[in-house]
Design a protein around this motif. Structure first.
Motif, PDB file in Angstrom:
ATOM      1  N   THR A 133     160.040 -46.916 -43.764  1.00 56.85           N
ATOM      2  CA  THR A 133     159.236 -45.817 -43.232  1.00 56.85           C
ATOM      3  C   THR A 133     159.974 -44.975 -42.190  1.00 56.85           C
ATOM      4  OG1 THR A 133     158.290 -47.318 -41.588  1.00 56.85           O
ATOM      5  CG2 THR A 133     157.056 -47.033 -43.640  1.00 56.85           C
ATOM      6  N   THR A 134     161.036 -45.512 -41.583  1.00 58.22           N
ATOM      7  CA  THR A 134     161.750 -44.740 -40.569  1.00 58.22           C
ATOM      8  C   THR A 134     162.754 -43.800 -41.243  1.00 58.22           C
ATOM      9  OG1 THR A 134     163.576 -46.309 -40.314  1.00 58.22           O
ATOM     10  CG2 THR A 134     161.582 -46.699 -39.009  1.00 58.22           C
ATOM     11  N   GLU A 135     163.259 -42.859 -40.472  1.00 62.70           N
ATOM     12  CA  GLU A 135     164.264 -41.916 -40.990  1.00 62.70           C
ATOM     13  C   GLU A 135     165.473 -42.660 -41.554  1.00 62.70           C
ATOM     14  OE1 GLU A 135     166.267 -38.718 -42.174  1.00 62.70           O
ATOM     15  OE2 GLU A 135     164.288 -38.527 -41.247  1.00 62.70           O
ATOM     16  N   ARG A 136     165.990 -43.630 -40.802  1.00 66.36           N
ATOM     17  CA  ARG A 136     167.168 -44.373 -41.250  1.00 66.36           C
ATOM     18  C   ARG A 136     166.855 -45.179 -42.506  1.00 66.36           C
ATOM     19  NH1 ARG A 136     172.088 -46.550 -39.323  1.00 66.36           N
ATOM     20  NH2 ARG A 136     173.035 -47.530 -41.144  1.00 66.36           N
ATOM     21  N   GLU A 137     165.709 -45.836 -42.543  1.00 66.00           N
ATOM     22  CA  GLU A 137     165.359 -46.667 -43.694  1.00 66.00           C
ATOM     23  C   GLU A 137     165.217 -45.849 -44.971  1.00 66.00           C
ATOM     24  OE1 GLU A 137     162.926 -50.124 -41.185  1.00 66.00           O
ATOM     25  OE2 GLU A 137     161.860 -48.420 -42.084  1.00 66.00           O
ATOM     26  N   ILE A 138     164.581 -44.688 -44.862  1.00 73.46           N
ATOM     27  CA  ILE A 138     164.371 -43.862 -46.043  1.00 73.46           C
ATOM     28  C   ILE A 138     165.688 -43.259 -46.521  1.00 73.46           C
ATOM     29  CG2 ILE A 138     163.276 -41.745 -46.903  1.00 73.46           C
ATOM     30  CD1 ILE A 138     160.850 -42.454 -45.138  1.00 73.46           C
ATOM     31  N   THR A 139     166.534 -42.816 -45.591  1.00 76.69           N
ATOM     32  CA  THR A 139     167.832 -42.265 -45.976  1.00 76.69           C
ATOM     33  C   THR A 139     168.705 -43.343 -46.612  1.00 76.69           C
ATOM     34  OG1 THR A 139     167.696 -40.653 -44.168  1.00 76.69           O
ATOM     35  CG2 THR A 139     169.859 -41.004 -45.165  1.00 76.69           C
ATOM     36  N   ASP A 140     168.666 -44.562 -46.067  1.00 78.11           N
ATOM     37  CA  ASP A 140     169.426 -45.666 -46.666  1.00 78.11           C
ATOM     38  C   ASP A 140     168.921 -45.981 -48.073  1.00 78.11           C
ATOM     39  OD1 ASP A 140     171.028 -45.866 -44.468  1.00 78.11           O
ATOM     40  OD2 ASP A 140     170.094 -47.686 -43.670  1.00 78.11           O
ATOM     41  N   TRP A 141     167.615 -45.939 -48.268  1.00 74.12           N
ATOM     42  CA  TRP A 141     167.048 -46.159 -49.602  1.00 74.12           C
ATOM     43  C   TRP A 141     167.553 -45.091 -50.569  1.00 74.12           C
ATOM     44  CZ3 TRP A 141     163.752 -42.686 -52.117  1.00 74.12           C
ATOM     45  CH2 TRP A 141     163.212 -43.154 -53.330  1.00 74.12           C
ATOM     46  N   SER A 142     167.578 -43.843 -50.132  1.00 78.13           N
ATOM     47  CA  SER A 142     168.108 -42.769 -50.973  1.00 78.13           C
ATOM     48  C   SER A 142     169.582 -43.013 -51.282  1.00 78.13           C
ATOM     49  CB  SER A 142     167.953 -41.411 -50.274  1.00 78.13           C
ATOM     50  OG  SER A 142     166.600 -41.073 -50.094  1.00 78.13           O
ATOM     51  N   GLY A 143     170.315 -43.528 -50.290  1.00 77.33           N
ATOM     52  CA  GLY A 143     171.726 -43.835 -50.505  1.00 77.33           C
ATOM     53  C   GLY A 143     171.925 -44.877 -51.594  1.00 77.33           C
ATOM     54  N   LYS A 144     171.010 -45.830 -51.708  1.00 75.67           N
ATOM     55  CA  LYS A 144     171.097 -46.825 -52.786  1.00 75.67           C
ATOM     56  C   LYS A 144     171.043 -46.141 -54.148  1.00 75.67           C
ATOM     57  CE  LYS A 144     168.848 -50.650 -50.312  1.00 75.67           C
ATOM     58  NZ  LYS A 144     167.666 -51.561 -50.319  1.00 75.67           N
ATOM     59  N   GLN A 145     170.215 -45.126 -54.246  1.00 70.54           N
ATOM     60  CA  GLN A 145     170.107 -44.403 -55.511  1.00 70.54           C
ATOM     61  C   GLN A 145     171.396 -43.625 -55.786  1.00 70.54           C
ATOM     62  OE1 GLN A 145     167.193 -45.528 -56.672  1.00 70.54           O
ATOM     63  NE2 GLN A 145     166.949 -46.307 -54.585  1.00 70.54           N
ATOM     64  N   ALA A 146     172.008 -43.099 -54.729  1.00 69.26           N
ATOM     65  CA  ALA A 146     173.268 -42.363 -54.869  1.00 69.26           C
ATOM     66  C   ALA A 146     174.365 -43.257 -55.434  1.00 69.26           C
ATOM     67  CB  ALA A 146     173.696 -41.787 -53.523  1.00 69.26           C
ATOM     68  N   TYR A 147     174.353 -44.537 -55.055  1.00 72.17           N
ATOM     69  CA  TYR A 147     175.367 -45.456 -55.555  1.00 72.17           C
ATOM     70  C   TYR A 147     175.172 -45.756 -57.043  1.00 72.17           C
ATOM     71  CZ  TYR A 147     177.653 -46.399 -51.125  1.00 72.17           C
ATOM     72  OH  TYR A 147     178.389 -46.268 -49.982  1.00 72.17           O
ATOM     73  N   ILE A 148     173.937 -45.775 -57.501  1.00 66.93           N
ATOM     74  CA  ILE A 148     173.695 -45.917 -58.944  1.00 66.93           C
ATOM     75  C   ILE A 148     174.316 -44.744 -59.679  1.00 66.93           C
ATOM     76  CG2 ILE A 148     171.932 -45.960 -60.751  1.00 66.93           C
ATOM     77  CD1 ILE A 148     170.041 -47.284 -58.710  1.00 66.93           C
ATOM     78  N   VAL A 149     174.109 -43.554 -59.141  1.00 69.59           N
ATOM     79  CA  VAL A 149     174.651 -42.332 -59.737  1.00 69.59           C
ATOM     80  C   VAL A 149     176.174 -42.400 -59.811  1.00 69.59           C
ATOM     81  CG1 VAL A 149     174.923 -39.840 -59.381  1.00 69.59           C
ATOM     82  CG2 VAL A 149     172.690 -40.921 -59.002  1.00 69.59           C
ATOM     83  N   LEU A 150     176.815 -42.755 -58.698  1.00 67.99           N
ATOM     84  CA  LEU A 150     178.274 -42.796 -58.678  1.00 67.99           C
ATOM     85  C   LEU A 150     178.822 -43.882 -59.593  1.00 67.99           C
ATOM     86  CD1 LEU A 150     180.922 -41.731 -57.673  1.00 67.99           C
ATOM     87  CD2 LEU A 150     180.687 -43.132 -55.616  1.00 67.99           C
ATOM     88  N   ALA A 151     178.154 -45.026 -59.647  1.00 66.42           N
ATOM     89  CA  ALA A 151     178.609 -46.094 -60.546  1.00 66.42           C
ATOM     90  C   ALA A 151     178.620 -45.613 -61.995  1.00 66.42           C
ATOM     91  CB  ALA A 151     177.716 -47.322 -60.408  1.00 66.42           C
ATOM     92  N   ASN A 152     177.586 -44.900 -62.398  1.00 63.17           N
ATOM     93  CA  ASN A 152     177.538 -44.394 -63.766  1.00 63.17           C
ATOM     94  C   ASN A 152     178.598 -43.326 -64.008  1.00 63.17           C
ATOM     95  OD1 ASN A 152     175.491 -46.052 -64.692  1.00 63.17           O
ATOM     96  ND2 ASN A 152     173.871 -44.646 -64.102  1.00 63.17           N
ATOM     97  N   MET A 153     178.867 -42.514 -63.009  1.00 61.78           N
ATOM     98  CA  MET A 153     179.920 -41.507 -63.133  1.00 61.78           C
ATOM     99  C   MET A 153     181.284 -42.171 -63.297  1.00 61.78           C
ATOM    100  SD  MET A 153     178.583 -38.790 -60.240  1.00 61.78           S
ATOM    101  CE  MET A 153     180.047 -37.735 -60.282  1.00 61.78           C
TER     102      MET A 153
END
Length: 231
Positions: A143-163
Motif C-alpha cells: 500500500t505504500t509508495e515504495r511497496e507499490i513501485t517495487d511490485w511494479s518492478g517485479k512485473q518489469a523483470y518479467i518483461v525483461l526476462a521475456n525480451m
C-alpha cells in the motif's frame, strides 16, 4: 498452435547461449525487424492483473547514454576497463515501473485502463476493483509508495526476462543491469528524458547486441536437485 520439432532443444540451447554480456561488438547492430520482435515479446508479456505497470525507454542517442555514465557503474565499463554496455551495445534502455499514483486500487488510471485497454464491461471492472483492492490491502499488503513501485518492478523483470529469452533464441546477446544509482537516475530521467517521476521510476536497465568475445568462464548453476523441490 503446433509445437515445432526439437523446440525443447532450441530453448535449452538459447538459455545456454545467453550470458550477461559486459562488452558488445560496437560495429554489429541489431536489425530493426529483430529488435521489434524483442520489444513485442516485452509488450506481450504477462503482468499481475494485466495492469501493464511498465514502460520501456530505448536510448539510442550516444549523448543521452552518456548522461547515465557517471552513476551507472554496472553499464559504464568500470568493472572491465571498457566503455561498457553504454558505449558498445547496439540497443540500450531502461524499463520504468509505475508508482502508487497510477497503481493504487481504484485510481483513475486503472479505470481508464480497464475500459480502453482491457475493454471490460462495467460489472467486471467492479470485480477487478474489489479483487485488486483486497490484493493490495490484505493479501500482499502493498500500500505504500515504495511497496507499490517495487511490485511494479517485479512485473518489469518479467518483461525483461521475456525480451532476453527472445533475443537469445535469435542469437542476440543481452544483459540486465541493476548497477546504477537509483536517485541520480531518477533525477536524470526527469531532467533530460521528460519522464514524469511521480508516475514512473526506473526498475532495471538493459543492453542488447552481439558479444565482442565468448564468455571466459562456463555457465554455472546449482544442480536441479538443489533448485526444485517436488511434493
Amino acid at each position: 498452435m503446433s509445437v515445432r520439432p526439437n523446440v525443447q532443444l532450441q530453448i535449452l540451447e538459447a538459455f545456454n547461449f545467453r550470458h550477461a554480456t559486459k562488452v558488445f561488438d560496437p560495429d554489429r547492430k541489431i536489425s530493426d525487424a529483430d529488435f521489434e520482435t524483442i520489444l513485442e515479446a516485452g509488450r506481450l508479456s504477462p503482468t499481475s492483473f494485466g495492469h501493464e505497470p511498465f514502460k520501456i525507454l530505448v536510448i539510442q542517442s550516444p549523448d543521452k547514454r552518456e548522461l547515465l555514465r557517471e552513476f551507472s557503474w554496472g553499464a559504464n565499463g568500470m568493472m572491465n576497463g571498457s566503455s561498457g554496455q553504454l558505449g558498445t551495445a547496439s540497443h540500450f534502455g531502461i524499463i520504468l515501473a509505475s508508482t502508487a499514483a497510477t497503481m493504487t486500487a481504484g485510481s483513475d488510471y486503472l479505470q481508464d485502463h480497464y475500459r480502453k485497454v482491457k475493454q471490460l464491461p462495467e460489472d467486471v471492472i467492479e470485480l477487478f476493483n474489489g479483487a485488486y483492492g483486497k490484493f493490495q490491502s490484505t493479501d500482499h499488503r502493498i500500500t505504500t509508495e515504495r511497496e507499490i513501485t517495487d511490485w511494479s518492478g517485479k512485473q518489469a523483470y518479467i518483461v525483461l526476462a521475456n525480451m532476453m529469452t527472445t533475443a537469445a533464441l535469435m542469437g542476440i546477446d543481452s544483459c540486465p543491469i541493476e548497477g546504477f544509482d537509483m536517485e541520480l537516475t531518477t533525477q536524470t530521467l526527469a531532467e533530460h528524458f521528460g519522464v514524469d517521476i511521480s508516475k514512473w521510476k526506473p526498475a532495471v536497465m538493459f543492453a542488447f547486441g552481439y558479444r565482442a568475445s565468448d564468455p571466459q568462464f562456463p555457465k554455472t548453476r546449482r544442480p536441479m536437485a538443489e533448485t526444485v523441490n517436488w511434493f
